[in-house]
Scaffold this active site. Structure first.
Site, PDB file in Angstrom:
ATOM      1  N   GLU A   1      38.407  31.387  40.339  1.00 34.87           N
ATOM      2  CA  GLU A   1      36.984  31.571  40.674  1.00 34.87           C
ATOM      3  C   GLU A   1      36.252  30.247  40.910  1.00 34.87           C
ATOM      4  O   GLU A   1      35.168  30.018  40.367  1.00 34.87           O
ATOM      5  CB  GLU A   1      36.288  32.411  39.582  1.00 34.87           C
TER       6      GLU A   1
ATOM      7  N   ASN B   1      43.012  31.723  42.610  1.00 35.44           N
ATOM      8  CA  ASN B   1      42.684  33.144  42.429  1.00 35.44           C
ATOM      9  C   ASN B   1      41.173  33.326  42.495  1.00 35.44           C
ATOM     10  O   ASN B   1      40.419  32.485  42.009  1.00 35.44           O
ATOM     11  CB  ASN B   1      43.205  33.542  41.032  1.00 35.44           C
TER      12      ASN B   1
ATOM     13  N   HIS C   1      38.860  43.512  42.379  1.00 35.83           N
ATOM     14  CA  HIS C   1      37.984  44.365  41.543  1.00 35.83           C
ATOM     15  C   HIS C   1      37.073  45.144  42.491  1.00 35.83           C
ATOM     16  O   HIS C   1      36.024  44.655  42.907  1.00 35.83           O
ATOM     17  CB  HIS C   1      37.183  43.508  40.569  1.00 35.83           C
TER      18      HIS C   1
ATOM     19  N   GLU D   1      44.415  41.497  40.277  1.00 43.26           N
ATOM     20  CA  GLU D   1      43.607  42.147  39.228  1.00 43.26           C
ATOM     21  C   GLU D   1      43.024  43.462  39.721  1.00 43.26           C
ATOM     22  O   GLU D   1      41.852  43.770  39.479  1.00 43.26           O
ATOM     23  CB  GLU D   1      42.469  41.213  38.775  1.00 43.26           C
TER      24      GLU D   1
ATOM     25  N   ASP E   1      41.464  46.840  40.273  1.00 44.58           N
ATOM     26  CA  ASP E   1      40.920  48.053  39.662  1.00 44.58           C
ATOM     27  C   ASP E   1      39.839  48.591  40.596  1.00 44.58           C
ATOM     28  O   ASP E   1      39.314  47.861  41.440  1.00 44.58           O
ATOM     29  CB  ASP E   1      40.444  47.877  38.208  1.00 44.58           C
TER      30      ASP E   1
HETATM   31  C1  XIL Z   1      38.327  39.795  31.799  1.00 46.01           C
HETATM   32  C2  XIL Z   1      39.044  40.585  30.728  1.00 46.01           C
HETATM   33  O1  XIL Z   1      39.536  41.762  31.296  1.00 46.01           O
HETATM   34  C3  XIL Z   1      38.118  40.906  29.591  1.00 46.01           C
HETATM   35  O2  XIL Z   1      38.848  41.508  28.517  1.00 46.01           O
HETATM   36  C4  XIL Z   1      37.441  39.643  29.095  1.00 46.01           C
HETATM   37  O3  XIL Z   1      36.502  39.974  28.099  1.00 46.01           O
HETATM   38  C5  XIL Z   1      36.761  38.939  30.237  1.00 46.01           C
HETATM   39  O4  XIL Z   1      37.701  38.674  31.254  1.00 46.01           O
HETATM   40  N1  XIL Z   1      38.368  37.959  36.560  1.00 46.01           N
HETATM   41  C6  XIL Z   1      39.395  37.382  35.860  1.00 46.01           C
HETATM   42  C7  XIL Z   1      39.831  37.976  34.578  1.00 46.01           C
HETATM   43  O5  XIL Z   1      40.027  36.454  36.380  1.00 46.01           O
HETATM   44  O6  XIL Z   1      40.319  37.001  33.687  1.00 46.01           O
HETATM   45  C8  XIL Z   1      38.727  38.742  33.914  1.00 46.01           C
HETATM   46  O7  XIL Z   1      39.261  39.379  32.757  1.00 46.01           O
HETATM   47  C9  XIL Z   1      38.135  39.730  34.886  1.00 46.01           C
HETATM   48  C10 XIL Z   1      37.548  39.032  36.075  1.00 46.01           C
END
Ligand code: XIL
Length: 562
Positions: free
Chosen positions: A167, A208, A244, A273, A275
């Site tokens: 990020e 990422n 996401h 990641e 979802d």
């Molecule tokens: C999130 C986790 O899922 C949570 O449990 C934690 O509290 C915060 O981080 N982007 C990322 C991940 O790269 O590391 C994040 O994970 C979600 C967003």
């Protein structure tokens, strides 16, 4: 174009590539085995040369058998959801703690899974002591952290890749003004990659980010950065698209094209990641939409050679970061809170299985659905099951609303029954079902069932649901027309009205008294079936004649009491 020596593909990756090549040869040499519709995700993914992974949370991984079983059985790649972040691995300077990280790596080793290390340099979940350092101390703290954390797993065969930076862009595609950037300038990015390469020359090193799945300003900024880093010999091997997604914001534009343009820079790509959240509550239509998002992400990865695989951010709605991060949203994963597979699971499964079986034979057409339990917002449909002879096996059913050119999907089911939810009150639905096999072939459309949801709010008194039982060239029988008391008090009679298509006429009826006015038919309860307790139902039927070849059937069923 040959990459600069600094960015030669890592040795471990070359070994994996050789194994993949052998696998590919095997596919050509061995007779094609039919894909097994019930095989786990990882088996289908592996046969496509991809990984399918999940982020795992430390506590259920340690404590819940059901969680561990699915994690081990379904996935061939895992990522630590939190256990490898800085706050977990170096909470105070020079004090390294690898309990959670080791547990994950050991689990992966036992279950023949590859591990993606997440994440080395991020503005979030990094202890305050790092953030307060001056430039020189911060740079050496970063280099030391990378060298210790990456170094710990450098000789571990399971750990194959790292998110080196996470990020680094803000939402507009500018470099994020994090404490890293504010203290060190943009050079921290190249330094982090160089430190990681030094600590493990074999690991695949990734950058990422989120909202970079489609072609947009932010992903273009990422593209430009990756290109420029590689031109300078900075060892960036891989780009991670977090994924996401949310059904209420739409599917990102040009996901496959975006992956491909990065691939053309010479990097591996992956979805890291995934979802797909929704505004709660869940309903069958949202589940069906969510399933298409999962399917489309997996298909994009399958279509791009350089896409290594897809990691889902968790797997069960029981443990997901979504509800606490996005209030009012959730249900983002492929298993529900009780570890039951959702349509999204089937979508991922079928996408991974698609194209592997050589099965082009669709299942048989399902029987006409019959509706029951119709309320203001829901209805249960049941139909005679299909069979599948093509080899890939029956995978489930899609339920559509008939509305014309593009019929929206109301839900998906793994069995020959579904309870549709999220329906509109006082609305007529004409729905049909198609069966799906493990290779993604769809059957023909079943005949339709028509039902009308009851009035919402104050609670409609009753609902009417009609099923066309048989039809022939110039006539049909509608039976049962199920009348259900959806109110809270016992009914003293009911009245169902519906409309006959032009040119149709009634030829008989039973269990109700039918009168007509033009094409409008009014059916009134008999003495013996007018009294219905709340939740109870009864039925009547009728026969009609129609012009030869006319395939219309009655519509607009509504129920009133008395
Ligand atoms: C999130 C986790 O899922 C949570 O449990 C934690 O509290 C915060 O981080 N982007 C990322 C991940 O790269 O590391 C994040 O994970 C979600 C967003």
């Amino acid at each position: 174009m040959s990459p600069s020596p600094l960015i030669t593909p890592p040795v471990r990756i070359r070994t994996l590539a050789a194994v993949a090549l052998l696998g590919l040869l095997a596919v050509f040499l061995l007779p094609a085995a039919p894909a097994d519709a019930s095989a786990p995700l990882r088996q289908h993914a592996a046969s496509r040369g991809k990984f399918v992974g999940a982020a795992l949370a430390a506590s259920p991984l340690a404590n819940e058998t059901a969680y561990r079983t699915i994690a081990a059985t379904e996935f061939n790649q895992v990522t630590a959801e939190n256990a490898m972040k800085w706050e977990a691995t170096e909470p105070s300077q020079g004090q390294f703690t690898f309990g959670g990280a080791d547990a994950l790596v050991n689990f992966a080793t036992q279950n023949d899974q590859q591990v993606h290390g997440h994440t080395l340099v991020w503005h979030s979940q990094t202890p305050g002591w790092v953030q307060g350092l001056g430039a020189t101390a911060m740079r050496s703290a970063m280099q030391n952290h990378i060298s210790q954390v990456v170094g710990r797993y450098a000789n571990n065969a399971a750990l194959v890749s790292w998110d080196v930076v996470n990020e680094v862009f803000d939402d507009n595609g500018n470099l994020r003004t994090s404490f890293w950037y504010n203290t060190l300038g943009q050079s921290y990015i190249a330094d982090a990659f160089r430190a990681a390469r030094a600590a493990d020359p074999d690991a695949r090193l990734c950058i990422n980010d989120y909202n970079v799945e489609g072609v947009n300003a932010k992903s273009t900024a990422m593209y430009n950065l990756v290109q420029s880093l590689r031109q300078q010999g900075v060892p960036v091997d891989c780009v991670g698209f977090q994924g996401h997604l949310a059904i209420q914001y739409g599917f990102p534009a040009q996901v496959q094209q975006n992956m491909q343009r990065f691939a053309d820079l010479g990097v591996q790509v992956r979805v890291t990641e995934l979802d797909v959240r929704m505004t709660l509550p869940r309903d069958t239509a949202k589940d069906a939409t969510q399933a298409t998002y999962y399917r489309d992400v997996v298909n994009a990865c399958l279509a791009v050679n350089a896409c290594a695989g897809v990691t889902i951010w968790g797997f069960t709605d029981k443990y997901s970061w979504v509800p606490e991060t996005f209030p009012g949203q959730g249900a983002a994963l492929i298993y529900d809170e009780s570890y039951q597979r959702k349509p999204a699971y089937t979508a991922v499964h079928d996408a991974l299985a698609g194209g592997t079986s050589g099965d082009t034979t669709p299942p048989t057409t399902p029987g006409t659905p019959s509706a029951s339990g119709v309320t203001a917002g829901s209805a249960t449909l049941t139909w005679t099951a299909s069979t599948d002879s093509g080899g890939s096996g029956l995978a489930g059913y899609n339920v559509y609303r008939e509305q014309g050119a593009t019929d929206p999907m109301l839900g998906q089911s793994g069995t020959n029954s579904i309870t549709l939810t999220g329906l509109s009150a006082a609305t007529q639905y004409q729905v049909y079902v198609r069966a799906r096999d493990g290779a993604g072939n769809l059957s023909g459309n079943s005949a339709t069932v028509t039902f009308t949801t009851s009035t919402g709010g104050g609670g409609g008194p009753c609902s009417a649901t009609a099923t066309v039982q048989t039809q022939w060239n110039n006539g049909y029988v509608v039976q049962p027309v199920t009348v259900a008391n959806t109110g809270t008090s016992t009914s003293a009679g009911w009245t169902v009205t519906f409309t006959l298509p032009a040119g149709h006429s009634l030829t008989g009826s039973w269990n109700a008294t039918l009168t007509t006015s033009g094409q409008t038919v009014t059916a009134r309860s008999m003495g013996y079936n007018g009294t219905l307790a709340p939740g109870a139902s009864t039925s009547f039927g009728f026969q009609a004649a129609r012009p030869s070849g006319d395939t219309h059937t009655p519509s607009g069923y509504t129920c009133a009491a008395p």
